[in-house]
Design a protein around this motif. Structure first.
Motif, PDB file in Angstrom:
ATOM      1  N   TYR A  74       0.804  -1.223   0.000  1.00 20.33           N
ATOM      2  CA  TYR A  74       0.000   0.000   0.000  1.00 20.33           C
ATOM      3  C   TYR A  74       0.841   1.278   0.000  1.00 20.33           C
ATOM      4  O   TYR A  74       0.312   2.372  -0.112  1.00 20.33           O
ATOM      5  N   CYS A  75       2.166   1.149   0.143  1.00 16.18           N
ATOM      6  CA  CYS A  75       2.946   2.308   0.593  1.00 16.18           C
ATOM      7  C   CYS A  75       3.663   3.075  -0.523  1.00 16.18           C
ATOM      8  O   CYS A  75       4.271   2.487  -1.413  1.00 16.18           O
ATOM      9  N   ALA A 115       9.192   7.440  10.237  1.00 15.70           N
ATOM     10  CA  ALA A 115      10.360   7.231   9.379  1.00 15.70           C
ATOM     11  C   ALA A 115      10.155   5.980   8.529  1.00 15.70           C
ATOM     12  O   ALA A 115       9.675   4.962   9.018  1.00 15.70           O
ATOM     13  N   THR A 145       6.826   6.395  14.825  1.00 15.70           N
ATOM     14  CA  THR A 145       6.609   5.165  14.084  1.00 15.70           C
ATOM     15  C   THR A 145       7.834   4.964  13.199  1.00 15.70           C
ATOM     16  O   THR A 145       8.051   5.695  12.239  1.00 15.70           O
ATOM     17  N   LEU A 146       8.669   3.999  13.614  1.00 15.86           N
ATOM     18  CA  LEU A 146      10.006   3.856  13.008  1.00 15.86           C
ATOM     19  C   LEU A 146      10.248   2.438  12.506  1.00 15.86           C
ATOM     20  O   LEU A 146      11.369   2.087  12.189  1.00 15.86           O
ATOM     21  N   GLY A 147       9.188   1.610  12.471  1.00  9.90           N
ATOM     22  CA  GLY A 147       9.363   0.208  12.096  1.00  9.90           C
ATOM     23  C   GLY A 147       9.568  -0.658  13.330  1.00  9.90           C
ATOM     24  O   GLY A 147       9.138  -0.291  14.428  1.00  9.90           O
ATOM     25  N   HIS A 167       2.672   1.170  15.594  1.00  5.40           N
ATOM     26  CA  HIS A 167       3.129   0.043  14.769  1.00  5.40           C
ATOM     27  C   HIS A 167       1.861  -0.739  14.442  1.00  5.40           C
ATOM     28  O   HIS A 167       1.237  -1.309  15.336  1.00  5.40           O
ATOM     29  N   ASN A 168       1.468  -0.730  13.180  1.00  3.04           N
ATOM     30  CA  ASN A 168       0.176  -1.335  12.821  1.00  3.04           C
ATOM     31  C   ASN A 168       0.325  -2.805  12.468  1.00  3.04           C
ATOM     32  O   ASN A 168       1.336  -3.203  11.885  1.00  3.04           O
ATOM     33  N   ASP A 170      -1.938  -3.922  10.495  1.00  2.57           N
ATOM     34  CA  ASP A 170      -2.430  -3.669   9.129  1.00  2.57           C
ATOM     35  C   ASP A 170      -3.659  -4.461   8.704  1.00  2.57           C
ATOM     36  O   ASP A 170      -4.570  -3.917   8.098  1.00  2.57           O
ATOM     37  N   ARG A 188       5.459  -8.194  13.829  1.00  2.00           N
ATOM     38  CA  ARG A 188       4.695  -7.004  14.259  1.00  2.00           C
ATOM     39  C   ARG A 188       4.288  -7.140  15.728  1.00  2.00           C
ATOM     40  O   ARG A 188       4.418  -6.191  16.505  1.00  2.00           O
ATOM     41  N   ILE A 207      -5.479  -1.081   8.015  1.00  2.00           N
ATOM     42  CA  ILE A 207      -5.985  -0.422   6.804  1.00  2.00           C
ATOM     43  C   ILE A 207      -7.169  -1.214   6.257  1.00  2.00           C
ATOM     44  O   ILE A 207      -7.115  -2.444   6.221  1.00  2.00           O
ATOM     45  N   MET A 238      -8.244   4.244   5.870  1.00  2.00           N
ATOM     46  CA  MET A 238      -8.835   3.786   4.617  1.00  2.00           C
ATOM     47  C   MET A 238      -7.725   3.905   3.578  1.00  2.00           C
ATOM     48  O   MET A 238      -7.050   4.950   3.521  1.00  2.00           O
ATOM     49  N   ALA A 278      -5.953   7.690   7.964  1.00  2.00           N
ATOM     50  CA  ALA A 278      -5.757   8.099   6.554  1.00  2.00           C
ATOM     51  C   ALA A 278      -7.041   7.911   5.756  1.00  2.00           C
ATOM     52  O   ALA A 278      -7.882   7.087   6.099  1.00  2.00           O
TER      53      ALA A 278
HETATM   54  N1  SAM Z   1       7.810   2.511   8.434  1.00  3.17           N
HETATM   55  C1  SAM Z   1       7.023   2.442   9.593  1.00  3.17           C
HETATM   56  C2  SAM Z   1       6.195   1.197   9.663  1.00  3.17           C
HETATM   57  O1  SAM Z   1       5.694   0.730   8.658  1.00  3.17           O
HETATM   58  O2  SAM Z   1       6.038   0.673  10.762  1.00  3.17           O
HETATM   59  C3  SAM Z   1       6.169   3.648   9.832  1.00  3.17           C
HETATM   60  C4  SAM Z   1       5.412   4.370   8.761  1.00  3.17           C
HETATM   61  S1  SAM Z   1       4.066   3.526   7.987  1.00  3.17           S
HETATM   62  C5  SAM Z   1       3.767   4.615   6.675  1.00  3.17           C
HETATM   63  C6  SAM Z   1       2.698   3.637   9.098  1.00  3.17           C
HETATM   64  C7  SAM Z   1       1.369   3.038   8.675  1.00  3.17           C
HETATM   65  O3  SAM Z   1       0.692   3.900   7.776  1.00  3.17           O
HETATM   66  C8  SAM Z   1       1.343   1.696   7.965  1.00  3.17           C
HETATM   67  O4  SAM Z   1       1.492   0.612   8.829  1.00  3.17           O
HETATM   68  C9  SAM Z   1      -0.028   1.700   7.326  1.00  3.17           C
HETATM   69  O5  SAM Z   1      -0.984   1.132   8.196  1.00  3.17           O
HETATM   70  C10 SAM Z   1      -0.321   3.193   7.107  1.00  3.17           C
HETATM   71  N2  SAM Z   1      -0.290   3.530   5.679  1.00  3.17           N
HETATM   72  C11 SAM Z   1       0.810   3.624   4.899  1.00  3.17           C
HETATM   73  N3  SAM Z   1       0.481   3.937   3.624  1.00  3.17           N
HETATM   74  C12 SAM Z   1      -0.869   4.012   3.580  1.00  3.17           C
HETATM   75  C13 SAM Z   1      -1.803   4.298   2.541  1.00  3.17           C
HETATM   76  N4  SAM Z   1      -1.420   4.506   1.297  1.00  3.17           N
HETATM   77  N5  SAM Z   1      -3.108   4.331   2.841  1.00  3.17           N
HETATM   78  C14 SAM Z   1      -3.507   4.094   4.130  1.00  3.17           C
HETATM   79  N6  SAM Z   1      -2.673   3.822   5.142  1.00  3.17           N
HETATM   80  C15 SAM Z   1      -1.366   3.779   4.888  1.00  3.17           C
END
Ligand code: SAM
Ligand code: DTB
Ligand code: SF4
Length: 338
Positions: A74-75, A115, A145-147, A167-168, A170, A188, A207, A238, A278
């Motif tokens: 999704y990222c 990050a 939120t750093l992983g 920390h999701n 997901d 996770r 999400i 979302m 989101a």
């Molecule tokens: N890199 C770190 C991690 O994944 O733990 C932190 C940042 S990451 C972007 C944080 C969260 O944002 C993800 O676990 C996801 O749930 C949410 N997220 C990321 N991209 C998204 C998108 N396009 N739409 C909705 N939620 C999103």
């Protein structure tokens, strides 16, 4: 049970090492109940725990953008996809603090710094710790939120005074492998346990709109609600479809199903802040209003999330006026600055 009184299984206090609180079957029954019954129950639970017209407001900042080694489908920030995003290095501490000050002056009470890392490197920890103490000194709650985090990294962040770690999980354990292959669902949960053991408050959610079934959404919430201590903060995102990412063409979520998921989160985790996270840019005011009625009581404010758009201050101010909502007062802190 439709009278809204809390069942024994839902009536816990954070800190209790409660046994499994909810089964998948119980949660599915609630999720699939008639919409009016579901909303009535969720709203009743919400009112018993919170002021229903107060919304907690957080502000996000991407302190290290793009070039991420993980393959989260999704990222925008994964190096596995061509999303057109420009990667950047870790931001200077002073710049982060200047942005945090602006956010505080705009009404945010929690500052969330994200990050694009698989996990932080030891060489980055000094700057991270300085960001946490600097933002705290501004009188805001801090979130990072750093992983993935080790127990030692979690302890260092706790010592710096970090309030929350995001920390999701997901999605459900079953669906997870369809979305991410570079780290597991168990990884996770391990990070969440490390954060909790270090005494940091947990922010964990997921999400909707990645092609998952309703049962996956329900299972995700059951996993969160059955953690030894449920997360204090539960972001429900979302999907924002990112061109170039694996999920660029995912079908949008039915807004009624989105509201059902928020309601279930509220019922399974009565004392948590549920964040309508989101995706608000593509959501009508009416859908957002239903989410607030169903128990959502937190949002991200500001024009940008990490890399994607968010409704700006003007839109949210108008929405709050239309709905008679107001910002939630921050949790009082003994050592808070001016
Ligand atoms: N890199 C770190 C991690 O994944 O733990 C932190 C940042 S990451 C972007 C944080 C969260 O944002 C993800 O676990 C996801 O749930 C949410 N997220 C990321 N991209 C998204 C998108 N396009 N739409 C909705 N939620 C999103
Ligand atoms: C969360 O659950 N949602 C926020 C926060 N935790 C870090 C992030 C949303 C990211 C949306 C996509 C973007 O801005 O790139
Ligand atoms: Fe990296 Fe986090 Fe994006 Fe996954 S969600 S690719 S870990 S920045």
């Amino acid at each position: 049970m439709l009278d809204g009184s809390l069942s024994t299984s839902a009536n816990f206090t954070p800190g209790d090492a409660a046994e499994s609180r909810w089964t998948q079957a119980e949660a599915e029954k609630i999720y699939n109940s008639p919409f009016n019954d579901l909303l009535y129950r969720a709203h009743t639970v919400h009112r018993a725990q919170f002021d229903p017209n107060a919304i907690q407001m957080s502000r996000l900042l991407s302190i290290k953008t793009g070039g991420c080694a993980e393959d989260c489908g999704y990222c925008s920030q994964s190096a596995h996809y061509q999303t057109g995003l420009k990667a950047s290095k870790l931001m200077e501490v002073e710049r982060v603090l200047a942005e945090a000050r602006k956010a505080r002056d705009g009404g945010a009470t929690r500052y969330c710094m994200g990050a694009a890392w698989r996990s932080p490197k030891d060489r980055d920890m000094e700057a991270i710790v300085a960001m946490v103490s600097g933002v705290r000194a501004l009188g805001m709650e801090t979130c990072m939120t750093l992983g993935m985090l080790t127990p030692a990294q979690s302890a260092r962040l706790a010592e710096a005074g970090l309030d929350y770690y995001n920390h999701n999980i997901d999605t459900s354990e079953r669906f997870y492998g369809e979305i991410i292959t570079t780290r597991s669902f168990a990884d996770r949960l391990e990070t969440l346990a490390n954060v909790r053991d270090a005494g940091i408050k947990v922010c964990a959610g997921g999400i909707l709109g990645m092609g998952e079934a309703a049962d996956d959404r329900i299972s995700m919430l059951v996993t969160l609600a059955n953690l030894p201590v449920p997360p204090e903060s539960v972001p429900i995102n979302m999907l924002i479809p990112i061109p170039g990412s694996k999920l660029a063409d995912a079908a949008p979520v039915d807004p009624i199903d989105f509201v059902r998921t928020i309601a279930l989160a509220r019922i399974l985790m009565p004392q948590s802040h549920v964040r309508l996270s989101a995706g608000r840019t593509d959501m009508s005011d009416e859908t957002q209003a239903l989410c607030f009625f169903a128990g959502a009581n937190s949002i991200f404010v500001g024009e940008t999330l990490l890399t994607a758009d968010n409704p700006g201050e003007d839109h949210d101010a108008a929405l709050f006026r239309r709905l008679g909502l107001r910002p939630m007062a921050p949790t009082a802190r003994q050592d808070a600055a001016e």
